[in-house]
Design a protein around this motif. Sequence first.
Motif, short mmCIF file in Angstrom:
data_model
loop_
_atom_site.label_atom_id
_atom_site.label_comp_id
_atom_site.label_asym_id
_atom_site.label_seq_id
_atom_site.Cartn_x
_atom_site.Cartn_y
_atom_site.Cartn_z
N GLY A 50 0.77 -1.23 0.00
CA GLY A 50 0.00 0.00 0.00
C GLY A 50 0.81 1.28 0.00
O GLY A 50 0.23 2.37 0.00
N THR A 51 2.15 1.19 -0.02
CA THR A 51 2.95 2.41 0.07
C THR A 51 2.76 3.30 -1.16
O THR A 51 2.68 4.52 -1.03
CB THR A 51 4.45 2.10 0.23
OG1 THR A 51 4.87 1.24 -0.82
CG2 THR A 51 4.72 1.44 1.58
N ARG A 52 2.68 2.70 -2.32
CA ARG A 52 2.49 3.50 -3.53
C ARG A 52 1.11 4.15 -3.52
O ARG A 52 0.94 5.29 -3.93
CB ARG A 52 2.67 2.63 -4.78
CG ARG A 52 2.58 3.43 -6.05
CD ARG A 52 3.16 2.65 -7.22
NE ARG A 52 3.05 3.47 -8.40
CZ ARG A 52 2.42 3.11 -9.50
NH1 ARG A 52 1.87 1.92 -9.57
NH2 ARG A 52 2.35 3.91 -10.53
N THR A 56 0.43 8.14 -3.64
CA THR A 56 -0.42 8.70 -4.70
C THR A 56 -1.53 9.54 -4.11
O THR A 56 -1.83 10.64 -4.59
CB THR A 56 -1.00 7.58 -5.59
OG1 THR A 56 0.08 6.82 -6.13
CG2 THR A 56 -1.86 8.13 -6.70
N GLU A 57 -2.14 9.04 -3.04
CA GLU A 57 -3.20 9.82 -2.38
C GLU A 57 -2.65 11.15 -1.89
O GLU A 57 -3.27 12.21 -2.09
CB GLU A 57 -3.78 9.02 -1.22
CG GLU A 57 -4.91 9.72 -0.51
CD GLU A 57 -5.54 8.88 0.58
OE1 GLU A 57 -6.67 9.21 0.98
OE2 GLU A 57 -4.91 7.90 1.03
N GLU A 58 -1.48 11.14 -1.27
CA GLU A 58 -0.86 12.37 -0.79
C GLU A 58 -0.55 13.32 -1.96
O GLU A 58 -0.74 14.53 -1.85
CB GLU A 58 0.42 12.06 -0.01
CG GLU A 58 0.14 11.42 1.33
CD GLU A 58 1.40 10.95 2.04
OE1 GLU A 58 2.52 11.22 1.54
OE2 GLU A 58 1.28 10.31 3.08
N GLN A 59 -0.08 12.77 -3.08
CA GLN A 59 0.23 13.58 -4.25
C GLN A 59 -1.04 14.26 -4.78
O GLN A 59 -1.03 15.45 -5.10
CB GLN A 59 0.84 12.73 -5.35
CG GLN A 59 1.03 13.47 -6.65
CD GLN A 59 1.28 12.56 -7.83
OE1 GLN A 59 1.55 11.37 -7.67
NE2 GLN A 59 1.20 13.12 -9.03
N TYR A 60 -2.14 13.52 -4.85
CA TYR A 60 -3.39 14.08 -5.37
C TYR A 60 -3.97 15.13 -4.43
O TYR A 60 -4.53 16.14 -4.87
CB TYR A 60 -4.38 12.97 -5.71
CG TYR A 60 -4.13 12.45 -7.10
CD1 TYR A 60 -5.05 12.66 -8.12
CD2 TYR A 60 -2.94 11.81 -7.42
CE1 TYR A 60 -4.80 12.22 -9.40
CE2 TYR A 60 -2.68 11.38 -8.70
CZ TYR A 60 -3.60 11.58 -9.69
OH TYR A 60 -3.35 11.17 -10.97
N PHE A 139 -6.91 7.08 -8.29
CA PHE A 139 -7.32 8.37 -7.71
C PHE A 139 -7.61 9.32 -8.86
O PHE A 139 -7.03 9.21 -9.94
CB PHE A 139 -6.20 8.96 -6.84
CG PHE A 139 -6.04 8.28 -5.53
CD1 PHE A 139 -6.80 8.65 -4.44
CD2 PHE A 139 -5.12 7.25 -5.37
CE1 PHE A 139 -6.66 8.02 -3.22
CE2 PHE A 139 -4.97 6.62 -4.16
CZ PHE A 139 -5.74 7.00 -3.07
N GLN A 140 -8.49 10.27 -8.61
CA GLN A 140 -8.77 11.32 -9.58
C GLN A 140 -8.86 12.66 -8.86
O GLN A 140 -9.41 12.74 -7.76
CB GLN A 140 -10.09 11.07 -10.30
CG GLN A 140 -10.06 9.88 -11.22
CD GLN A 140 -11.37 9.72 -11.97
OE1 GLN A 140 -12.43 9.70 -11.35
NE2 GLN A 140 -11.28 9.62 -13.28
N LEU A 141 -8.31 13.68 -9.50
CA LEU A 141 -8.52 15.05 -9.06
C LEU A 141 -9.70 15.56 -9.87
O LEU A 141 -9.64 15.60 -11.10
CB LEU A 141 -7.28 15.90 -9.31
CG LEU A 141 -7.41 17.39 -8.99
CD1 LEU A 141 -7.75 17.62 -7.52
CD2 LEU A 141 -6.12 18.13 -9.38
N LEU A 142 -10.79 15.90 -9.18
CA LEU A 142 -12.01 16.34 -9.84
C LEU A 142 -12.26 17.82 -9.60
O LEU A 142 -12.02 18.34 -8.51
CB LEU A 142 -13.22 15.56 -9.29
CG LEU A 142 -13.23 14.05 -9.44
CD1 LEU A 142 -14.50 13.48 -8.83
CD2 LEU A 142 -13.06 13.63 -10.88
N ALA A 143 -12.78 18.47 -10.64
CA ALA A 143 -13.29 19.83 -10.53
C ALA A 143 -14.78 19.76 -10.89
O ALA A 143 -15.15 19.08 -11.84
CB ALA A 143 -12.56 20.76 -11.49
#
Length: 151
Positions: A50-52, A56-60, A139-143
């Motif tokens: 789960g490290t990646r 990724t969650e932190e990056q998003y 993960f997705q960054l949504l607007a």
Amino acid sequence: MSTAQHLATLDLLRSRDFPAEPGRSPSGSGGPGFHIAELLTSDTFWDDDGTRREATEEQYEAERDALTVLLADRWGPPQKFSLASVFERTVAVDFGDTDEEIPEPWAHLSSCVPDLHLWQVDGRWIALGVAQWDRELPFQLLAVVTETDPP
């Protein structure tokens, strides 16, 4: 996609008419009264430990926060809006425990976005959030741009 492209997408959605019917669009999805743009989407592969996934969650979240700073310069600080109670109410509707109507895009968002950074500008709501439909999915960054008030 760069930050400048994210801002351009958001400005385009703010100026566009809402679709008459729900469906996909070049930038994501939309329906009567709303647009949802998928600004970034991660890879779908996760390490067993789960490290990646966590990185990724932190990056998003960092991407969302950086975009929030730029939008706060335009519109002031955002409201931080939890969708937890909206999700609980949506589940209650799904199970027939209530006849409350949860409007879109809020019902849809509550199933994948825990919280939003939210502004009201020129009669429309603008929101940023980090979505993940399931632990194995990207993960997705949504607007989001909508004329529908949050429930």
